[in-house]
Design a protein around this motif. Structure first.
Motif, PDB file in Angstrom:
ATOM      1  N   PHE A 189       0.850  -1.199   0.000  1.00  0.00           N
ATOM      2  CA  PHE A 189       0.000   0.000   0.000  1.00  0.00           C
ATOM      3  C   PHE A 189       0.884   1.247   0.000  1.00  0.00           C
ATOM      4  CE2 PHE A 189      -2.180  -3.227   2.819  1.00  0.00           C
ATOM      5  CZ  PHE A 189      -2.766  -3.878   1.754  1.00  0.00           C
ATOM      6  N   VAL A 190       0.655   2.160   0.945  1.00  0.00           N
ATOM      7  CA  VAL A 190       1.493   3.365   0.980  1.00  0.00           C
ATOM      8  C   VAL A 190       2.563   3.229   2.067  1.00  0.00           C
ATOM      9  CG1 VAL A 190       1.575   5.846   1.320  1.00  0.00           C
ATOM     10  CG2 VAL A 190      -0.439   4.804   0.222  1.00  0.00           C
ATOM     11  N   THR A 191       2.118   3.048   3.298  1.00  0.00           N
ATOM     12  CA  THR A 191       3.053   3.164   4.425  1.00  0.00           C
ATOM     13  C   THR A 191       4.194   2.153   4.355  1.00  0.00           C
ATOM     14  OG1 THR A 191       1.505   1.816   5.702  1.00  0.00           O
ATOM     15  CG2 THR A 191       1.424   4.188   6.053  1.00  0.00           C
ATOM     16  N   THR A 192       3.840   0.859   4.197  1.00  0.00           N
ATOM     17  CA  THR A 192       4.869  -0.180   4.210  1.00  0.00           C
ATOM     18  C   THR A 192       5.799  -0.035   2.998  1.00  0.00           C
ATOM     19  OG1 THR A 192       3.194  -1.583   5.198  1.00  0.00           O
ATOM     20  CG2 THR A 192       5.217  -2.645   4.488  1.00  0.00           C
ATOM     21  N   ARG A 193       5.188   0.265   1.865  1.00  0.00           N
ATOM     22  CA  ARG A 193       5.976   0.364   0.634  1.00  0.00           C
ATOM     23  C   ARG A 193       7.018   1.484   0.716  1.00  0.00           C
ATOM     24  NH1 ARG A 193       3.383   0.947  -5.352  1.00  0.00           N
ATOM     25  NH2 ARG A 193       5.218   1.780  -6.407  1.00  0.00           N
ATOM     26  N   VAL A 194       6.653   2.575   1.332  1.00  0.00           N
ATOM     27  CA  VAL A 194       7.578   3.704   1.386  1.00  0.00           C
ATOM     28  C   VAL A 194       8.600   3.540   2.519  1.00  0.00           C
ATOM     29  CG1 VAL A 194       7.780   6.191   1.742  1.00  0.00           C
ATOM     30  CG2 VAL A 194       5.936   5.280   0.323  1.00  0.00           C
ATOM     31  N   VAL A 195       8.165   2.939   3.636  1.00  0.00           N
ATOM     32  CA  VAL A 195       9.072   2.903   4.779  1.00  0.00           C
ATOM     33  C   VAL A 195      10.120   1.793   4.643  1.00  0.00           C
ATOM     34  CG1 VAL A 195       7.912   1.351   6.448  1.00  0.00           C
ATOM     35  CG2 VAL A 195       9.108   3.394   7.257  1.00  0.00           C
ATOM     36  N   LEU A 196       9.757   0.688   3.978  1.00  0.00           N
ATOM     37  CA  LEU A 196      10.711  -0.422   3.917  1.00  0.00           C
ATOM     38  C   LEU A 196      12.019  -0.072   3.207  1.00  0.00           C
ATOM     39  CD1 LEU A 196       8.501  -3.634   3.425  1.00  0.00           C
ATOM     40  CD2 LEU A 196       9.665  -2.830   5.490  1.00  0.00           C
ATOM     41  N   TRP A 245       8.122  -8.841   5.895  1.00  0.00           N
ATOM     42  CA  TRP A 245       7.475  -7.927   4.942  1.00  0.00           C
ATOM     43  C   TRP A 245       8.337  -7.727   3.703  1.00  0.00           C
ATOM     44  CZ3 TRP A 245       6.515  -3.548   9.020  1.00  0.00           C
ATOM     45  CH2 TRP A 245       5.421  -3.895   9.827  1.00  0.00           C
ATOM     46  N   MET A 246       9.633  -7.532   3.972  1.00  0.00           N
ATOM     47  CA  MET A 246      10.519  -7.183   2.874  1.00  0.00           C
ATOM     48  C   MET A 246      10.649  -8.348   1.904  1.00  0.00           C
ATOM     49  SD  MET A 246      13.857  -4.860   3.422  1.00  0.00           S
ATOM     50  CE  MET A 246      13.352  -4.039   4.871  1.00  0.00           C
ATOM     51  N   GLN A 247      10.763  -9.552   2.472  1.00  0.00           N
ATOM     52  CA  GLN A 247      10.854 -10.720   1.603  1.00  0.00           C
ATOM     53  C   GLN A 247       9.588 -10.857   0.772  1.00  0.00           C
ATOM     54  OE1 GLN A 247      11.849 -13.456   4.705  1.00  0.00           O
ATOM     55  NE2 GLN A 247      13.954 -13.696   3.978  1.00  0.00           N
ATOM     56  N   HIS A 248       8.462 -10.584   1.421  1.00  0.00           N
ATOM     57  CA  HIS A 248       7.210 -10.706   0.704  1.00  0.00           C
ATOM     58  C   HIS A 248       7.110  -9.658  -0.404  1.00  0.00           C
ATOM     59  CE1 HIS A 248       3.149 -12.155   0.183  1.00  0.00           C
ATOM     60  NE2 HIS A 248       2.833 -10.895  -0.063  1.00  0.00           N
ATOM     61  N   MET A 249       7.502  -8.438  -0.085  1.00  0.00           N
ATOM     62  CA  MET A 249       7.456  -7.368  -1.079  1.00  0.00           C
ATOM     63  C   MET A 249       8.390  -7.677  -2.247  1.00  0.00           C
ATOM     64  SD  MET A 249       5.379  -4.911  -0.258  1.00  0.00           S
ATOM     65  CE  MET A 249       5.950  -3.434  -1.093  1.00  0.00           C
ATOM     66  N   PHE A 250       9.545  -8.218  -1.918  1.00  0.00           N
ATOM     67  CA  PHE A 250      10.539  -8.548  -2.942  1.00  0.00           C
ATOM     68  C   PHE A 250       9.976  -9.625  -3.868  1.00  0.00           C
ATOM     69  CE2 PHE A 250      14.800 -10.656  -3.979  1.00  0.00           C
ATOM     70  CZ  PHE A 250      15.051  -9.758  -5.005  1.00  0.00           C
ATOM     71  N   GLN A 251       9.366 -10.650  -3.249  1.00  0.00           N
ATOM     72  CA  GLN A 251       8.755 -11.732  -3.998  1.00  0.00           C
ATOM     73  C   GLN A 251       7.658 -11.223  -4.923  1.00  0.00           C
ATOM     74  OE1 GLN A 251       6.924 -14.545  -1.352  1.00  0.00           O
ATOM     75  NE2 GLN A 251       8.804 -15.762  -1.286  1.00  0.00           N
ATOM     76  N   GLU A 252       6.775 -10.401  -4.369  1.00  0.00           N
ATOM     77  CA  GLU A 252       5.607  -9.936  -5.113  1.00  0.00           C
ATOM     78  C   GLU A 252       5.980  -9.022  -6.256  1.00  0.00           C
ATOM     79  OE1 GLU A 252       1.993  -9.834  -4.916  1.00  0.00           O
ATOM     80  OE2 GLU A 252       2.254 -11.783  -3.940  1.00  0.00           O
TER      81      GLU A 252
END
Lengths: 302, 418
Positions: A189-196, A245-252
């Motif tokens: 979304f917004v928060t996690t995507r920007v802060v990670l 979270w980061m692994q998931h974001m990287f995967q996605e």
């Protein structure tokens, strides 16, 4: 219509579930809080007591408010009580399979137009809803921890979410006195995507030896008016969760900017998970207070 | 006429039915027919309590989710053949509503019209916790009793006669023009009632007298009432200013706020709750916000309870002295509210050594007046001191009668500064 918010089901009494339950009860709604076993209920109940006592010590609430909050929370181990809920939230950890199971359980019991809210920062609402009888009543709400203090919530519209249910989720946010940020489903979304990426970059700076963790945080606090530096923030969130979270974001997304820094992996492998283990990038006492602040990082100096 | 008086909070509604009219008011014969409350609105265990003089207290529980249902429940019970006091609900000829904040708009009670509702809504920014539930109670009552007049009585109205030099704060003037940030004062209905009741008992003309009223309850405030007009009061922009209270700090150095926020890393909410709910008698003593428990602990030798008690009395004494100074002396001091009516020790400590300004306390009389009306000064004391139990509902009912008869006291509007 004829839908009003009085009884809220919350599945999972972990850190997030408890914090949510407190906030919901604080706003005068009744909570039915589900854990998997009586032992887990007992443990969670003790944790909640401690959290409320700490809130009193920090002047956030009074003794009377603590009593009122606890009186509105019913602890259960079965899904049964969610049948009568006006809205239910899945608040277990970020695990797709587990969340899917819960959503199906809720979907089979609750009235078809009563919203099922998934609290997630990275998972797909659409995919979690797909197998439901009423997939249009599944909506995402990304609450930030601690729910009692953070004023923002991302309200996530999945591909199948109906307008009616989305409106109800916004209404719930307003009752909780939160500012809803309307977002469409997209990992982070917004928060996690920007802060990670910010946290990841801060960890890289430390790994490369450019500056110490304490100095990285202090620079951002003083330079950009951050209340908490990114590394302390990661410690407080739990480095294992940040890594997850980061692994998931990287995967996605496949985007290299989400590739977890090796130092983060190393800390998690070493069991240095942040505040909850007493050590991450910084050291903490049993009450979660930083014990290794730089002289310029003291309260009152900033 | 029978008047319903409503005091609607966020999760409760207090109500009274009062029989009064111009005739009865003159003779002090207003009659309270019934009083009660509905509490825990919004929960499944809402409770209704009804008290009728001469009868046993009645209680009932059920799920009440909003104000309308609460007021309907109360009215149904008031007209109940077994428990009620009315034959029919339409015996109620008017409704008086307590509204906490009238801002600078309202210097007296007023018949509620759509314009008045709008103005009260606009004032809600000054009292975000109180005005909205007051209005919800009004909307609910209006929908149930649409054909009778509804009157709003404001806590702040009585103090609108304060002159600018008493109501301004010593901060940049722009905030007064921008936000109406100024001192308003509260408990106006109570101060007004006890001051005028005093005059009635003494046979005084209020226009000739200087009176200091001390409302000491959960919240505490004083008013300096010169010639029937409030010229100063100890609460300010919010009910936090002034005396030490049960859980509120009262006056303090405002620099403490940013300093503590930085040192303890407190949020706005936390510092606000700290000052309003964790301070005062409770915060200092660490024991209780209740004066009775505090005095018990003090008698048992608890030093912090003693310190809290002394602080309370000392600050009260200072304000009494200040208001005597402001008015060039005083003819009377009145005590009211839970503490003011029931704690002779507090009165004794606060009035100790005040012979210089004409207060000659009779300690024996003081000890004997508890929860009742009575004088506590010695015969011949130049300044008379009385205890007068407050009755805000009665003032609200009387204001309804006055407004409907077009005889609200008209004071000169406060001077404009901007």
């Amino acid at each position: 219509m004829g839908w009003e918010l009085h009884d809220i089901g919350i599945v999972g009494a972990g850190m997030m579930g408890r914090s949510l339950a407190i906030k919901v009860a604080q706003e005068g709604l009744n909570v039915c809080l589900k854990e998997v076993s009586l032992e887990r209920v007992e443990a969670a109940r003790r944790e909640m007591e401690t959290a409320l006592d700490n809130a009193i010590a920090r002047f956030s609430i009074t003794e009377a408010e603590k009593k009122a909050i606890l009186s509105r929370i019913r602890w259960v181990t079965e899904f049964e009580c969610t049948a009568g809920c006006d809205l239910a939230i899945d608040a277990v950890q970020e695990d797709f399979e587990q969340k899917k199971e819960i959503v199906l359980e809720l979907d089979s019991r609750m009235r078809p137009d009563h919203p099922i809210v998934i609290n997630t920062s990275t998972l797909s609402i659409t995919e979690l809803a797909a197998k439901c009888r009423n997939p249009e009543r599944v909506v995402g709400m990304h609450f930030l921890y601690p729910v009692t203090r953070t004023r923002v919530v991302e309200v996530v519209r999945g591909q199948l979410t109906s307008d009616l249910v989305y409106e109800r989720a916004l209404e719930f946010a307003r009752i909780l006195d939160k500012v809803p940020i309307k977002v469409f489903e997209m990992p982070g979304f917004v928060t996690t995507r920007v802060v990670l990426p910010l946290i990841n970059e801060a960890i890289h700076v430390v790994m490369e030896g450019v500056a110490s963790a304490a100095e990285v945080d202090l620079a951002l606090k003083l330079g950009y008016d951050f209340r908490t530096g990114p590394l302390e923030w990661a410690d407080r969130t739990g480095l294992d969760r940040v890594l997850n979270w980061m692994q998931h974001m990287f995967q996605e997304t496949g985007e290299p900017r989400f590739r977890p820094c090796p130092l983060l992996k190393r800390l998690v492998r070493g069991g240095l998970l942040g505040t909850k283990t007493g050590r991450g990038f910084f050291r903490y006492d049993e009450k979660g207070r930083r014990t290794d602040r730089l002289p310029d990082d003291r309260p009152g100096m900033i | 006429m029978k008047i319903l008086v409503l005091n609607s909070g966020s999760s409760s509604v207090k109500f009274q039915v009062i029989e009064t009219d111009l005739e009865r008011m003159k003779e002090h014969r207003d009659e309270m027919l019934a009083k009660g409350l509905v509490e825990k609105i919004g929960l499944s265990t809402s409770r209704l309590v009804l008290e009728v003089p001469g009868r046993e207290r009645y209680q009932d529980y059920r799920e009440i989710l909003e104000h309308r249902a609460a007021i309907e429940w109360a009215l149904r019970l008031l007209a109940d053949p077994d428990h009620g006091v009315l034959e029919r609900i339409d015996e109620i000829e008017a409704v008086g509503h307590r509204v906490v904040h009238g801002g600078e708009e309202f210097a007296s009670s007023v018949l509620i019209t759509p314009e008045v509702v709008q103005k009260i809504e606009a004032t809600s920014v000054l009292a975000p916790l109180h005005n909205p539930p007051n209005l919800r109670g009004y909307q609910a009552a209006r929908s149930i009793l649409p054909d009778v007049p509804h009157v709003a009585v404001f806590d702040t109205a009585f103090h609108q006669t304060m002159p600018a030099h008493a109501f301004l704060y010593g901060i940049p003037f722009q905030f007064y023009t921008k936000y109406h940030l100024r001192r308003y004062g509260f408990h106006g209905t109570s101060h007004r009632y006890v001051a005028f009741r005093l005059c009635q008992v003494m046979g005084w003309k209020k226009e000739e007298r200087r009176i200091i009223t001390c409302h000491l309850g959960n919240g505490c405030s004083l008013a300096a009432i010169d010639q029937g007009r409030s010229i100063d009061t100890s609460m300010g922009f919010t009910p936090l200013e002034g005396l030490l209270m049960g859980t509120r700090s009262g006056d303090m150095d405002p620099a403490i706020v940013p300093w503590l926020m930085a040192m303890e890393e407190l949020t706005l909410h936390q510092i606000n709750t700290m000052l309003n709910k964790h301070s005062g008698l409770y915060g200092v003593s660490g024991i209780s916000s209740d004066m009775r428990e505090l005095m018990k602990a003090r008698a048992e030798g608890n030093r912090r309870a003693d310190a809290a008690f002394r602080m309370f009395c000392y600050r009260l004494k200072k304000y009494i002295g200040a208001y005597a100074a402001a008015m060039g002396g005083a003819d009377a001091v009145v005590f009211t509210g839970g503490i003011g009516e029931n704690a002779p020790e507090v009165r004794e400590w606060a009035l100790d050594h005040m012979e210089y300004m004409g207060v000659r306390l009779d300690k024996e009389r003081n000890r004997q007046v508890v929860g009742a009306e009575g004088e506590i000064t010695a015969d011949g004391s130049p300044v008379r001191v009385m205890v007068i139990p407050t009755n805000e509902e009665r003032v609200i009912a009387r204001d309804v009668v006055r407004v409907l008869n077009g005889i609200m006291p008209t004071f000169e509007p406060p001077e404009t500064v901007a």
